[in-house]
Enzyme design. Structure first.
Site, PDB file in Angstrom:
ATOM      1  N   LYS A   2     -38.781 -93.835 -14.878  1.00 17.27           N
ATOM      2  CA  LYS A   2     -37.336 -93.914 -15.053  1.00 17.27           C
ATOM      3  C   LYS A   2     -36.939 -95.268 -15.634  1.00 17.27           C
ATOM      4  O   LYS A   2     -37.693 -96.240 -15.533  1.00 17.27           O
ATOM      5  CB  LYS A   2     -36.642 -93.745 -13.693  1.00 17.27           C
ATOM      6  CG  LYS A   2     -36.803 -92.386 -13.046  1.00 17.27           C
ATOM      7  CD  LYS A   2     -36.142 -92.373 -11.677  1.00 17.27           C
ATOM      8  CE  LYS A   2     -36.292 -91.025 -11.001  1.00 17.27           C
ATOM      9  NZ  LYS A   2     -35.496 -89.963 -11.639  1.00 17.27           N
ATOM     10  N   ARG A  48     -39.536 -80.433  -7.318  1.00 14.66           N
ATOM     11  CA  ARG A  48     -39.906 -79.011  -7.303  1.00 14.66           C
ATOM     12  C   ARG A  48     -41.393 -78.832  -7.012  1.00 14.66           C
ATOM     13  O   ARG A  48     -41.805 -77.783  -6.504  1.00 14.66           O
ATOM     14  CB  ARG A  48     -39.511 -78.355  -8.624  1.00 14.66           C
ATOM     15  CG  ARG A  48     -40.244 -78.879  -9.839  1.00 14.66           C
ATOM     16  CD  ARG A  48     -39.506 -78.615 -11.135  1.00 14.66           C
ATOM     17  NE  ARG A  48     -38.323 -79.469 -11.261  1.00 14.66           N
ATOM     18  CZ  ARG A  48     -37.472 -79.420 -12.278  1.00 14.66           C
ATOM     19  NH1 ARG A  48     -37.657 -78.551 -13.248  1.00 14.66           N
ATOM     20  NH2 ARG A  48     -36.437 -80.227 -12.320  1.00 14.66           N
TER      21      ARG A  48
END
Length: 496
Positions: A278, A352
């Site tokens: 990020k 996920r």
């Protein structure tokens, strides 16, 4: 703070501060009218002078009124009579609490009956008001060398009529349990990632289990995860020095053999993005990426406080997503607990990957329903902003139950579609499924990914990326959501 419900005449109560309401028409009703008559028109006099317009949130303090046992009378504006919204009610509660904290009294009495809220009965109004008071009490100063000033306010009495006492007491009981759960959720979310890591959360779960006989806690380490075949979960954790943990907390409040409700929380205690790293700006807020797990923790705490007569299983998938020489690479293919293979195209779509194995694990409990809670996608923030959680699932009845719970709890969710067409975006030329589906419909494709692992039961997914915490500024920190929504859903299922 102690909370008491009474049905007595307000002017007869001996208290440090009596709180009464004034609407914009400035026609005195209820407690304000009784106090005005007993005090020889003291409230009417200040209104005639124009000292208070009755606008929502305005306050005016009166002291030493004749024939009134309260040391102070706090007048609070509530706007137009009968037109208060949930949001305005909460703001008024905050204004009242702020004013009371600035005074020297240790107790206060609030005339609750005179607050009329749109589409709220006595129970709903009282619960929102008490939750707002509790929210205003929350302080996180564990790492401050100078602690927040301790206020003298220790007790609040809510006044209502005799017919409504039971409803207000029930509302206050529910609100205080929810507030306790929200405070725990906020505490866990606000902790720094060097302290709140997967092992720490496991220890917190053990401590909760020791304190409650009907709560069984299991902590699965990386060896057990490997035995279970959780290759996807382990792939997220393999770049970090912090070992992963699958935390299972089994609350037995219902009958033996009753199918449980299962809550699954994403617990990424710090998310750098891994190799798909990020940007540096705002990365500190990635400690909040475990707020799904924190909200499950908090909801369980509320359930324990309320002693709900149902069975609830809480599963927390906890890991840290870090870049290193051992980290998962874009292009790696892993095998999930379900046997399906996943091509990891982006290591920053890691939530996920831990959830899919946790959702497969949930099958063993033969659940009534499974709800996963996750700060899953930035796309949800773009779609819904910071006020509403995203909601998707495979069962309309479950979706509607959660939507209704959110409305009642003023912790709203909004349903997004889960059409088959979106599934095609997850096609991979090399594995059964890719972990991302391109730039379009990111919240939906993330839920599509999870849906591949939930075919054995009724399932809903709450994306709380926009609602779990506030960014920047003095109010930065975890919100405690969606504990109110989840607790209300379980209250509804328990029928209490």
């Amino acid at each position: 703070m102690e909370l008491v419900v009474k049905s007595v005449s307000p002017e007869t109560l001996k208290t440090a501060t009596l709180v009464v309401t004034i609407n914009e028409s400035r026609v005195l009703i209820g407690a304000a009218q009784l106090v005005d008559i007993k005090s020889g028109g003291a409230i009417s006099a200040v209104l005639e002078r124009g000292d208070l317009a009755g606008k929502s949130g305005q306050t005016l303090l009166l002291t030493n009124l004749q024939n009134i046992k309260a040391e102070r009378v706090l007048l609070v504006g509530i706007g137009k009579d009968g037109e208060l919204s949930d949001r305005q009610l909460k703001k008024i509660a905050g204004s009242v609490l702020s004013s009371l904290k600035g005074l020297g009294g240790s107790d206060a009495v609030i005339a609750l009956d005179d607050l009329s809220v749109k589409n709220r009965d006595t129970y709903g109004k009282a619960r929102l008001f008490v939750e707002a008071l509790a929210d205003g009490e929350y302080v996180f100063d564990r790492f401050k060398t100078q602690k927040a000033e301790v206020r003298p306010l220790k007790k609040i009495t809510l006044l209502t009529d005799k017919v409504s006492v039971a409803d207000v007491e029930r509302a206050a009981n529910h609100a205080q349990a929810i507030a306790t759960g929200m405070a725990l959720t906020r505490d866990l979310g606000n902790l720094p990632p060097n302290i709140c890591h997967p092992t720490y959360l496991g220890e917190e779960a053990k401590a909760l289990g020791k304190a409650h006989k009907n709560l069984k806690v299991e902590i699965h380490d990386e060896k057990k995860l490997a035995e279970l075949g959780m290759g996807s979960f382990l792939a997220v954790a393999q770049g970090s020095a912090q070992p992963p943990r699958l935390i299972v907390m089994n609350y037995q409040g219902g009958k033996k053999g009753d199918k449980p409700f299962v809550l699954v929380g994403k617990g990424i205690t710090f998310d750098t993005g891994g190799i798909s790293i990020k940007p540096a700006a705002g990365m500190d807020e990635m400690k909040f990426d475990m707020c799904g797990a924190a909200s499950v923790f908090g909801t369980l705490r509320a359930v324990l406080e309320l002693k709900l007569p149902i069975n609830v299983v809480c599963i927390l998938a906890c890991a840290e997503n870090m870049p290193s020489g051992t980290a998962t690479r874009p292009g790696d293919i892993v095998t999930t607990m379900s046997g399906q293979t996943v091509e990891i195209l982006n290591t920053d779509a890691e939530g996920r990957l831990v959830l899919c194995d946790a959702l497969t694990y949930a099958e063993r409990f033969k659940p009534q329903a499974v709800i996963d809670i996750a700060t899953l996608t930035g796309a949800c923030v773009v779609a819904l902003g910071g006020h509403t959680s995203g909601l998707l699932g495979n069962n309309d009845a479950l979706i509607n139950q959660l939507l209704d719970a959110g409305k009642l709890a003023d912790d709203r969710a909004w349903q997004l579609p889960l059409f088959d067409e979106y599934q095609e975006q997850l096609d991979s030329p090399f594995a059964d499924i890719a972990n991302i589906g391109g730039p379009k419909g990111g919240t939906i494709t993330a839920a599509c990914f999870l849906s591949r692992f939930t075919k054995a039961y009724e399932w809903a997914h709450l994306d709380i990326a926009g609602t779990a915490w506030l960014s920047g500024g003095k109010d930065k920190g975890a919100t405690g959501r969606p504990v109110p929504l989840l607790t209300q859903y379980l209250l509804d299922r328990a029928g209490v």
